[in-house]
Design an enzyme around this catalytic site. Structure first.
Site, PDB file in Angstrom:
ATOM      1  NE  ARG A 170      -3.406  -2.612   0.051  1.00 35.24           N
ATOM      2  CZ  ARG A 170      -2.931  -3.584  -0.737  1.00 35.24           C
ATOM      3  NH1 ARG A 170      -1.904  -3.369  -1.559  1.00 35.24           N
ATOM      4  NH2 ARG A 170      -3.479  -4.770  -0.733  1.00 35.24           N
ATOM      5  CB  SER A 219      -8.234  -2.164   5.359  1.00 36.15           C
ATOM      6  OG  SER A 219      -8.900  -3.302   4.870  1.00 36.15           O
ATOM      7  CD  GLU A 289      -4.851  -0.426   3.396  1.00 33.00           C
ATOM      8  OE1 GLU A 289      -4.696  -1.511   3.989  1.00 33.00           O
ATOM      9  OE2 GLU A 289      -5.537  -0.313   2.358  1.00 33.00           O
TER      10      GLU A 289
HETATM   11  C1  LIG Z   1     -15.219  -0.065   0.777  1.00 32.34           C
HETATM   12  C2  LIG Z   1     -13.750   0.109   0.497  1.00 32.34           C
HETATM   13  C3  LIG Z   1     -12.984  -0.978   0.125  1.00 32.34           C
HETATM   14  C4  LIG Z   1     -11.607  -0.836  -0.139  1.00 32.34           C
HETATM   15  N1  LIG Z   1     -10.883  -1.926  -0.494  1.00 32.34           N
HETATM   16  C5  LIG Z   1      -9.578  -1.795  -0.803  1.00 32.34           C
HETATM   17  C6  LIG Z   1      -8.794  -2.927  -1.196  1.00 32.34           C
HETATM   18  O1  LIG Z   1      -9.278  -4.058  -1.294  1.00 32.34           O
HETATM   19  N2  LIG Z   1      -7.487  -2.733  -1.496  1.00 32.34           N
HETATM   20  C7  LIG Z   1      -6.901  -1.500  -1.414  1.00 32.34           C
HETATM   21  O2  LIG Z   1      -5.700  -1.382  -1.714  1.00 32.34           O
HETATM   22  N3  LIG Z   1      -7.611  -0.407  -1.030  1.00 32.34           N
HETATM   23  C8  LIG Z   1      -8.926  -0.521  -0.723  1.00 32.34           C
HETATM   24  N4  LIG Z   1      -9.652   0.578  -0.341  1.00 32.34           N
HETATM   25  C9  LIG Z   1      -8.973   1.882  -0.184  1.00 32.34           C
HETATM   26  C10 LIG Z   1      -9.003   2.798  -1.421  1.00 32.34           C
HETATM   27  O3  LIG Z   1     -10.151   2.548  -2.219  1.00 32.34           O
HETATM   28  C11 LIG Z   1      -7.740   2.655  -2.267  1.00 32.34           C
HETATM   29  O4  LIG Z   1      -6.588   2.990  -1.535  1.00 32.34           O
HETATM   30  C12 LIG Z   1      -7.806   3.555  -3.516  1.00 32.34           C
HETATM   31  O5  LIG Z   1      -6.772   3.204  -4.382  1.00 32.34           O
HETATM   32  C13 LIG Z   1      -7.688   5.045  -3.192  1.00 32.34           C
HETATM   33  O6  LIG Z   1      -7.976   5.777  -4.358  1.00 32.34           O
HETATM   34  P1  LIG Z   1      -8.623   7.249  -4.268  1.00 32.34           P
HETATM   35  O7  LIG Z   1      -8.742   7.786  -5.638  1.00 32.34           O
HETATM   36  O8  LIG Z   1      -9.875   7.199  -3.467  1.00 32.34           O
HETATM   37  O9  LIG Z   1      -7.469   7.989  -3.476  1.00 32.34           O
HETATM   38  P2  LIG Z   1      -7.653   9.080  -2.297  1.00 32.34           P
HETATM   39  O10 LIG Z   1      -8.220   8.402  -1.104  1.00 32.34           O
HETATM   40  O11 LIG Z   1      -8.344  10.273  -2.817  1.00 32.34           O
HETATM   41  O12 LIG Z   1      -6.115   9.414  -2.021  1.00 32.34           O
HETATM   42  C14 LIG Z   1      -5.259   8.461  -1.436  1.00 32.34           C
HETATM   43  C15 LIG Z   1      -3.823   8.968  -1.577  1.00 32.34           C
HETATM   44  O13 LIG Z   1      -3.458   8.931  -2.951  1.00 32.34           O
HETATM   45  C16 LIG Z   1      -3.040  10.224  -3.381  1.00 32.34           C
HETATM   46  N5  LIG Z   1      -3.490  10.391  -4.761  1.00 32.34           N
HETATM   47  C17 LIG Z   1      -4.761  10.330  -5.221  1.00 32.34           C
HETATM   48  N6  LIG Z   1      -4.767  10.525  -6.560  1.00 32.34           N
HETATM   49  C18 LIG Z   1      -3.482  10.708  -6.923  1.00 32.34           C
HETATM   50  C19 LIG Z   1      -2.841  11.001  -8.164  1.00 32.34           C
HETATM   51  N7  LIG Z   1      -3.534  11.143  -9.310  1.00 32.34           N
HETATM   52  N8  LIG Z   1      -1.487  11.158  -8.170  1.00 32.34           N
HETATM   53  C20 LIG Z   1      -0.752  11.029  -7.022  1.00 32.34           C
HETATM   54  N9  LIG Z   1      -1.304  10.778  -5.818  1.00 32.34           N
HETATM   55  C21 LIG Z   1      -2.659  10.621  -5.776  1.00 32.34           C
HETATM   56  C22 LIG Z   1      -3.709  11.207  -2.438  1.00 32.34           C
HETATM   57  O14 LIG Z   1      -3.010  12.442  -2.371  1.00 32.34           O
HETATM   58  C23 LIG Z   1      -3.656  10.426  -1.130  1.00 32.34           C
HETATM   59  O15 LIG Z   1      -2.410  10.573  -0.515  1.00 32.34           O
HETATM   60  C24 LIG Z   1     -11.016   0.444  -0.050  1.00 32.34           C
HETATM   61  C25 LIG Z   1     -11.799   1.549   0.319  1.00 32.34           C
HETATM   62  C26 LIG Z   1     -13.157   1.390   0.577  1.00 32.34           C
HETATM   63  C27 LIG Z   1     -13.973   2.595   0.961  1.00 32.34           C
END
Ligand SMILES: Cc1cc2nc3c(=O)[nH]c(=O)nc-3n(C[C@H](O)[C@H](O)[C@H](O)COP(=O)(O)OP(=O)(O)OC[C@H]3O[C@@H](n4cnc5c(N)ncnc54)[C@H](O)[C@@H]3O)c2cc1C
Length: 296
Positions: A170, A219, A289
């Site tokens: 992660r 998580s 995480e």
């Molecule tokens: C119900 C649920 C289930 C989930 N299951 C999983 C799972 O199975 N596995 C898993 O790994 N995660 C899981 N997640 C967590 C999450 O969905 C992931 O980490 C996802 O990849 C985050 O993407 P986001 O666009 O929402 O990022 P955000 O939450 O908006 O940002 C997360 C981080 O990434 C950075 N970021 C965002 N976009 C960019 C970009 N374009 N360039 C550089 N940095 C950037 C942000 O600045 C921040 O630091 C889950 C979340 C939920 C709510």
């Protein structure tokens, strides 16, 4: 501060409630929140932030974030709408950083491309998934990332090979303050029915586990080597434990649910209590995480 953003074409909002931009539905206000329309807007935002020494915070779908109640000072950039292009060439799929993983996996399936099924139930953007090296026990984004375009802190667009980035659990070691603008994934030809079936069952599996119930950020803690954070939290007797409007999910102990009225402070208190209790019970110190950002 508003005047300096006059040439930005995308939506601009002052004192915007950030809870609207996070799956946890908590967080104070953002001083200046901008939804860039395209890469030109993003380049200009980076330039404005640098020239005026304004902090730039980036949010995708906000599905891995806990934004504190004091909100975010400076500039918050939301990479979604203008960054959703998808281009399929052979076994490669190139897409904008703001595309949702589910939409991208479904588009790959339409072209009989396999490799993204593991990500179909993760509610994040492609950019967020790369920054987090999102994944499951079936795969991680690093396994399929062949190339990305990144806007660096000096405002330059760089082309980087996936193999030149070091990834961990992660975690991605992207250049400091780098913004993923677009990325290319290398998939393999498969059978369309099988791909669609495994996307469907991945989403169903999560729905049955209650992952999409209530407001949450997935998580909360990383799994310690050889164990599961959820198991340790359950063993510490914390399922259903509550602080204010935040409660440890009864379905999945590594999830905290905001039942509607929680503040970030409630969630942070619950996180700290879980860490304490799990440490006392198992001797293991859980590590977050989710990313915790913003002012108290
Ligand atoms: C119900 C649920 C289930 C989930 N299951 C999983 C799972 O199975 N596995 C898993 O790994 N995660 C899981 N997640 C967590 C999450 O969905 C992931 O980490 C996802 O990849 C985050 O993407 P986001 O666009 O929402 O990022 P955000 O939450 O908006 O940002 C997360 C981080 O990434 C950075 N970021 C965002 N976009 C960019 C970009 N374009 N360039 C550089 N940095 C950037 C942000 O600045 C921040 O630091 C889950 C979340 C939920 C709510």
């Amino acid at each position: 501060m508003e005047g300096i953003f006059r040439d930005i074409k995308g939506k601009k909002r002052v004192d915007y409630p950030l809870s609207k931009l996070s799956s946890f539905r908590v967080g104070g206000k953002g001083d200046m929140v901008v939804f860039p329309n395209d890469v030109d807007d993003l380049l200009l935002l980076r330039k404005i932030a640098t020239e005026n020494a304004i902090t730039l915070t980036l949010i995708g779908f906000g599905s891995n974030l806990l934004i504190r109640d004091g909100g975010i000072r400076g500039l918050t950039v939301i990479l979604r709408k203008g960054f959703k292009n998808i281009d399929v060439v052979g076994e490669k799929i190139a897409a904008g950083a703001g595309i949702g993983l589910q939409e991208l996996a479904k588009e790959a399936a339409k072209h009989s491309l396999s490799g993204l099924e593991f990500a179909a139930g993760i509610p994040g953007t492609l950019g967020g998934a790369i920054a987090m090296n999102a994944g499951t026990d079936k795969g991680e984004i690093k396994d399929i990332l062949s190339r990305l375009t990144l806007l660096d802190e000096r405002g330059e667009l760089l082309e980087i090979k996936g193999s030149d980035i070091s990834f961990g659990y992660r975690r991605a070691n992207l250049p400091k303050d780098g913004i993923v603008v677009e990325a290319e994934l290398e998939l393999t030809k498969g059978n369309i029915e099988e791909i669609e079936r495994s996307i469907g069952s991945e989403i169903e599996r999560r729905r049955n586990k209650g992952e999409y119930k209530g407001f949450n950020a997935g998580s909360i803690f990383k799994n310690p080597a050889g164990d599961f954070a959820g198991r340790l939290i359950e063993e510490a007797g914390l399922k259903g434990y509550r602080v204010g409007g935040a409660v440890v999910s009864g379905d999945h102990a590594n999830f905290i649910l905001n039942e509607g009225e929680a503040t970030a402070k409630d969630i942070l208190e619950l996180i700290s209590l879980i860490k304490d209790r799990v440490y006392k019970n198992s001797g293991l110190l859980l590590e977050e995480e989710i990313r915790i950002i913003g002012e108290e």
